[in-house]
Design a protein around this motif. Sequence first.
Motif, PDB file in Angstrom:
ATOM      1  N   GLY A 316      12.423  10.381  32.046  1.00  0.00           N
ATOM      2  CA  GLY A 316      11.459  10.054  31.010  1.00  0.00           C
ATOM      3  C   GLY A 316      10.988  11.221  30.174  1.00  0.00           C
ATOM      4  O   GLY A 316      10.180  11.044  29.258  1.00  0.00           O
ATOM      5  N   GLU A 317      11.467  12.440  30.466  1.00  0.00           N
ATOM      6  CA  GLU A 317      11.116  13.602  29.662  1.00  0.00           C
ATOM      7  C   GLU A 317      12.059  13.685  28.457  1.00  0.00           C
ATOM      8  O   GLU A 317      13.184  13.174  28.501  1.00  0.00           O
ATOM      9  CB  GLU A 317      11.245  14.884  30.493  1.00  0.00           C
ATOM     10  CG  GLU A 317      10.572  14.848  31.854  1.00  0.00           C
ATOM     11  CD  GLU A 317       9.058  14.849  31.770  1.00  0.00           C
ATOM     12  OE1 GLU A 317       8.532  15.208  30.696  1.00  0.00           O
ATOM     13  OE2 GLU A 317       8.406  14.497  32.764  1.00  0.00           O
ATOM     14  N   GLU A 397       0.846  17.213  24.173  1.00  0.00           N
ATOM     15  CA  GLU A 397       0.214  16.425  25.227  1.00  0.00           C
ATOM     16  C   GLU A 397       0.593  16.897  26.629  1.00  0.00           C
ATOM     17  O   GLU A 397      -0.046  16.495  27.607  1.00  0.00           O
ATOM     18  CB  GLU A 397       0.611  14.955  25.085  1.00  0.00           C
ATOM     19  CG  GLU A 397       0.170  14.292  23.794  1.00  0.00           C
ATOM     20  CD  GLU A 397      -1.346  14.110  23.768  1.00  0.00           C
ATOM     21  OE1 GLU A 397      -1.968  14.055  24.857  1.00  0.00           O
ATOM     22  OE2 GLU A 397      -1.907  14.031  22.655  1.00  0.00           O
ATOM     23  N   ASN A 398       1.626  17.729  26.739  1.00  0.00           N
ATOM     24  CA  ASN A 398       2.189  17.986  28.058  1.00  0.00           C
ATOM     25  C   ASN A 398       2.295  19.455  28.463  1.00  0.00           C
ATOM     26  O   ASN A 398       2.665  19.734  29.605  1.00  0.00           O
ATOM     27  CB  ASN A 398       3.596  17.359  28.133  1.00  0.00           C
ATOM     28  CG  ASN A 398       3.570  15.856  28.189  1.00  0.00           C
ATOM     29  OD1 ASN A 398       3.423  15.258  29.242  1.00  0.00           O
ATOM     30  ND2 ASN A 398       3.700  15.224  27.008  1.00  0.00           N
ATOM     31  N   SER A 419       6.199  29.511  32.036  1.00  0.00           N
ATOM     32  CA  SER A 419       6.294  28.197  31.394  1.00  0.00           C
ATOM     33  C   SER A 419       5.342  28.103  30.217  1.00  0.00           C
ATOM     34  O   SER A 419       5.696  27.589  29.147  1.00  0.00           O
ATOM     35  CB  SER A 419       5.989  27.094  32.414  1.00  0.00           C
ATOM     36  OG  SER A 419       6.951  27.085  33.456  1.00  0.00           O
ATOM     37  N   ARG A 420       4.124  28.628  30.381  1.00  0.00           N
ATOM     38  CA  ARG A 420       3.167  28.632  29.270  1.00  0.00           C
ATOM     39  C   ARG A 420       3.664  29.528  28.137  1.00  0.00           C
ATOM     40  O   ARG A 420       3.521  29.194  26.956  1.00  0.00           O
ATOM     41  CB  ARG A 420       1.800  29.128  29.751  1.00  0.00           C
ATOM     42  CG  ARG A 420       1.128  28.234  30.755  1.00  0.00           C
ATOM     43  CD  ARG A 420       0.756  26.874  30.135  1.00  0.00           C
ATOM     44  NE  ARG A 420      -0.102  26.137  31.036  1.00  0.00           N
ATOM     45  CZ  ARG A 420       0.308  25.378  32.040  1.00  0.00           C
ATOM     46  NH1 ARG A 420       1.614  25.254  32.266  1.00  0.00           N
ATOM     47  NH2 ARG A 420      -0.533  24.742  32.815  1.00  0.00           N
ATOM     48  N   LEU A 421       4.220  30.677  28.496  1.00  0.00           N
ATOM     49  CA  LEU A 421       4.752  31.599  27.490  1.00  0.00           C
ATOM     50  C   LEU A 421       5.757  30.894  26.594  1.00  0.00           C
ATOM     51  O   LEU A 421       5.683  30.993  25.354  1.00  0.00           O
ATOM     52  CB  LEU A 421       5.412  32.788  28.183  1.00  0.00           C
ATOM     53  CG  LEU A 421       6.280  33.707  27.309  1.00  0.00           C
ATOM     54  CD1 LEU A 421       5.401  34.497  26.346  1.00  0.00           C
ATOM     55  CD2 LEU A 421       7.117  34.641  28.180  1.00  0.00           C
ATOM     56  N   MET A 422       6.695  30.168  27.192  1.00  0.00           N
ATOM     57  CA  MET A 422       7.730  29.547  26.380  1.00  0.00           C
ATOM     58  C   MET A 422       7.208  28.323  25.631  1.00  0.00           C
ATOM     59  O   MET A 422       7.747  27.980  24.568  1.00  0.00           O
ATOM     60  CB  MET A 422       8.934  29.193  27.252  1.00  0.00           C
ATOM     61  CG  MET A 422       9.634  30.411  27.850  1.00  0.00           C
ATOM     62  SD  MET A 422       9.995  31.755  26.667  1.00  0.00           S
ATOM     63  CE  MET A 422      11.176  30.951  25.585  1.00  0.00           C
ATOM     64  N   CYS A 423       6.178  27.675  26.132  1.00  0.00           N
ATOM     65  CA  CYS A 423       5.536  26.627  25.327  1.00  0.00           C
ATOM     66  C   CYS A 423       4.893  27.247  24.088  1.00  0.00           C
ATOM     67  O   CYS A 423       4.939  26.662  22.991  1.00  0.00           O
ATOM     68  CB  CYS A 423       4.502  25.876  26.159  1.00  0.00           C
ATOM     69  SG  CYS A 423       5.208  24.766  27.399  1.00  0.00           S
TER      70      CYS A 423
END
Length: 612
Positions: A316-317, A397-398, A419-423
Motif C-alpha cells: 500500500g505504499e 502525511e507520512n 530517514s528524516r534526512l532523505m525526506c
Amino acid sequence: MRRYPPIAEHGLIGDLQTCALVSSDGVLDWFCSPRFDSPSIFAGLLDHDRGGYFAITADAPDITTRQLYLADTAILITRFLTADGVGEVIDFMPVTGEHTVTDHHQVVRVMRVVRGAVRFALECRPRFDYGRSAHTLDLDLDGAPAARFMGPDVTAYLQAVGPVPLEADGNDVRAYVTLAAGERAAVVLTVRDAGGDAPAQPTVEGATEAFTAVHAFWHDWIGRCTYRGRWQQIVNRSAITLKLLTYAPTGAPIAAATMGLPEQEGGERNWDYRYTWVRDASLSVRAMRDLGFTEEADAFRNWLGQRFYDGGTPNGEPLQIMYRVDGDPHLGEEILGHLEGWRGSAPVRVGNGAATQLQLDIYGEAVYAIAQVDQVTHAIGYEGWKRFADLLDWLCENWDRADEGIWETRGGRQHFTYSRLMCWVAFDRGIRQAMANARPADLPRWTGARDAILEQIMTRGWSAERGAFVQHYDTTVLDASLLLMPLVGFIAPTDPRWIATLEAMDAELVADSLVYRYNPEASPDGLRGTEGTFSLCSFLYVYALARSGRPEQARYAFDKMLTYANHVGLFAEEIGPTGEQLGNFPQAFTHLALITAALALDVELDEAAGRG
C-alpha cells in the motif's frame, strides 16, 4: 581446485542481462540465467558439492595462477604458470541484443598457451535451480563435439572449438587437452529456455569475431567516460562494474551479482542482493552522470518513473525499497536448506523479505535521482509530474513515521535520522523542481514539511550529550549513513555541528580509515553475529573528509582503501577483521561511492594545489 576460494578471488564477466563469477583458479562457480535474479546453473560458490561449477584449470602440480582484465574491458584472463609452460583461459560473455530481453546467453572460454606446453583439465557440472533439479546429458550432438544438459526449464549446451574431446562423467562432462605454445582451443557454453533450438556449432572464426566484438563494445563504452583524474584505472573499473550489474533492457541496476555470501564467515547475515534497490540505484544516477554516462542515468530514471505509474505496492505504499529488474515487487524470501553456504555460512536465502519493510529514505533518494536533470518535466512529462507531486503530497502525511531504516535492521522500527534526512531531500528537490519548471505543486505544504524536518533533525537528531548527529532519536549511537549529510546539501561540510559529528565518527566508527556502519552491540539490529567495516561508508568517509577541508587525510584514506580491492579492482560489501572481503560480490553501492569519492577528492586536491 579450492572448495571455497576467498570471496574476493573472483573476476566478473557479463552480457548486461546476467553475469558470472570466475575464480582465480579458473572455476566458474556462479552463473544464473536468463537474468541476474534467475535460479542458478552454477552455484559452487554456495555449495561446492551441490551447487555446480565449470572449471578449466591446468592439470599440473605446483601451479601459480594470475588473473587480470584486458584493460578497460570485461574480458577476464586467468593465467596458469607451470613448470612445463604458461597457459591462459580467456573468459567473456558476448553482448548481443543489449536492450532486448533474451533467454540466449553465452560464456566463451578460450584456452591458449603462450610458452612451453600446458595440459588443461575441464569439468562442466551444472546444477539447475540452485541445485534442486536433476538434469540429463546428451553427448556428441549430430556428430559434433558438444554436450546438452537438459534441466526442467533451462537447457545448457557445451560446444567445443578445436581439439577438446568431451566425455561423459555421469551426467556431467570432463575433458583433457594439451596445447603447445601458439595453439588454442575453446568451449562455448550456451544457455536458453528448454525447448529452444540448439545453437549452431561454433567455429574458430566465430569465436574470434565474438572476442573482437566484445572487446570493441567495452572500449567504445568506456571511451564515453569524461573522467580524467588521478585514479583513472580504478574509476574506469568501477564504471564497468556498475554497467555489468545493470539489466540493460530496463536500465535497472542490481545491488550485487550474488546472493547468500556472508557478512561474517559462518554467520547468518546472508542476503540476496540480485535486485534493484531504489536507494542504491538512485545514488548511482549521480555517479554515472558525473562520469558522462547520461544514457545509463536516463534509463534508470525512466525505470523509476514507471514505478510511479504502477500505482503502489502490495503493502500500500507508493514505492517499496527494492524490486526485480523488470519492476516486479514480489520478492518472497525462502531458505535453501540443502545448500551449506560459503564455508558453511548458512542459511542461504533466496528472495529478500526486507522488500516489505518501510524505509522512508527511499522517497528522498528517488526524488534525488529524478531531479538530477535540469528539466525534470522533459524526463517524466506532465503525467509523470502529477504522480511526482502526488508522491510528495503523500510524504507530507507520512514522513514522521518510525521505520526500519537504511540498513534494513530486523529489530523494530525507530525514528531514524537518516530517514528524516532523505525526506528533507525529497521536499527540498521537489520544491526546486516545481519552481524551476513552473509546475503545479502545494508549495506551502511542501515547504512547511521541509522546514519541520530540518528543525526536528537539528533538535532530536542532534545529541548534545554526544556532540553529534545520531542514528535515531532514542539513542546516542552513531551511524555512518549520516556521512551523506553534506553530499545532499543538508549541512555545510564545514559547519561546526558537522565537524563535531565527523570527529565523533573518527573516534567510534573508524578503524584505520575503514568505517563501520554502526555498533550493533549498542544498537541491536535483531540479528546474531557481527560484521566487518562497510566499504560504502569508507568511501563516503573519504568524501566527507575531502569536503571538510582535510584533503590530504582524505587522500591517505582513499589510497589505503584501494589496497583492499581485489586483484582485479573489485569490492565486496565489507572488509573483515583481517582484511578479507565479505558479503555479496561485487557490490554496486561500493563502486558508486568510490567514484563519488574520487571525483570529490580530485576537485579538493586541485583547489588545495591552486591555493598553495
